[in-house]
Design a protein around this motif. Sequence first.
Motif, short mmCIF file in Angstrom:
data_model
loop_
_atom_site.label_atom_id
_atom_site.label_comp_id
_atom_site.label_asym_id
_atom_site.label_seq_id
_atom_site.Cartn_x
_atom_site.Cartn_y
_atom_site.Cartn_z
N ILE A 4 1.26 -23.58 22.10
CA ILE A 4 2.59 -23.30 21.54
C ILE A 4 2.92 -21.82 21.70
O ILE A 4 4.03 -21.46 22.13
CB ILE A 4 2.66 -23.73 20.06
N VAL A 5 1.97 -20.95 21.38
CA VAL A 5 2.19 -19.51 21.51
C VAL A 5 2.46 -19.14 22.97
O VAL A 5 3.37 -18.35 23.26
CB VAL A 5 0.99 -18.72 20.96
N PHE A 6 1.70 -19.72 23.89
CA PHE A 6 1.89 -19.44 25.31
C PHE A 6 3.30 -19.83 25.76
O PHE A 6 4.02 -19.03 26.36
CB PHE A 6 0.84 -20.15 26.16
N TRP A 7 3.70 -21.06 25.47
CA TRP A 7 5.00 -21.55 25.95
C TRP A 7 6.16 -20.83 25.27
O TRP A 7 7.17 -20.54 25.91
CB TRP A 7 5.09 -23.07 25.82
N LEU A 8 6.03 -20.52 23.99
CA LEU A 8 7.08 -19.74 23.31
C LEU A 8 7.16 -18.33 23.88
O LEU A 8 8.25 -17.78 24.03
CB LEU A 8 6.84 -19.71 21.80
N SER A 9 6.01 -17.74 24.20
CA SER A 9 6.00 -16.41 24.80
C SER A 9 6.66 -16.43 26.17
O SER A 9 7.45 -15.53 26.50
CB SER A 9 4.56 -15.89 24.93
N LEU A 10 6.35 -17.45 26.96
CA LEU A 10 6.97 -17.56 28.29
C LEU A 10 8.49 -17.70 28.15
O LEU A 10 9.24 -17.01 28.85
CB LEU A 10 6.39 -18.75 29.05
N LEU A 11 8.94 -18.55 27.25
CA LEU A 11 10.38 -18.71 27.03
C LEU A 11 11.02 -17.42 26.54
O LEU A 11 12.12 -17.05 26.97
CB LEU A 11 10.65 -19.84 26.04
N GLY A 12 10.35 -16.73 25.65
CA GLY A 12 10.87 -15.46 25.13
C GLY A 12 10.99 -14.40 26.21
O GLY A 12 12.01 -13.71 26.31
N ILE A 13 9.96 -14.27 27.03
CA ILE A 13 9.99 -13.29 28.12
C ILE A 13 11.07 -13.64 29.13
O ILE A 13 11.82 -12.78 29.59
CB ILE A 13 8.60 -13.16 28.78
N PHE A 14 11.18 -14.91 29.45
CA PHE A 14 12.21 -15.35 30.40
C PHE A 14 13.59 -15.07 29.83
O PHE A 14 14.46 -14.54 30.53
CB PHE A 14 12.04 -16.85 30.71
N TRP A 43 0.00 -9.96 27.86
CA TRP A 43 0.08 -10.88 26.72
C TRP A 43 0.20 -12.32 27.20
O TRP A 43 -0.51 -13.20 26.72
CB TRP A 43 1.28 -10.50 25.84
N LEU A 44 1.12 -12.55 28.13
CA LEU A 44 1.34 -13.90 28.63
C LEU A 44 0.07 -14.46 29.26
O LEU A 44 -0.30 -15.62 29.04
CB LEU A 44 2.49 -13.90 29.64
N GLY A 45 -0.62 -13.65 30.05
CA GLY A 45 -1.86 -14.09 30.67
C GLY A 45 -2.94 -14.41 29.66
O GLY A 45 -3.62 -15.43 29.76
#
Length: 113
Positions: A4-14, A43-45
């Motif tokens: 969840i943290v990974f996908w939310l981070s990816l969406l946030g960065i995008f 962070w994303l990695g």
Amino acid sequence: MFKIVFWLSLLGIFNLSLLPGEQLPPQASQIWDKAQHAIGFLWLGLCGHLAYPAHTLRVLIGVLLAGVAIELAQALTPWRHGDWQDWVADAVGAIAATTAWLAWQRATQTTRT
């Protein structure tokens, strides 16, 4: 939870990457901009490696491709522009995350055996 943290981070960065520049906080310098890219993708990695611990290479490639996708998407907007140097900074962060992940795996594996 890490997924969840990974996908939310990816969406946030995008999302942040596609906002018009005037909606973002002012940046002190071009060097700071590149550092922000590297830190964001570090962070994303790390989140990706924690979310998918058995898929180190896939996570690295996926995060690198996400950086490419962001730069291409920015090139398609009238208010942002794609920048290969931003992607290089993204790659530095992603590679640093993978290097740290592999070192941590090796260290914890050594202590378990």
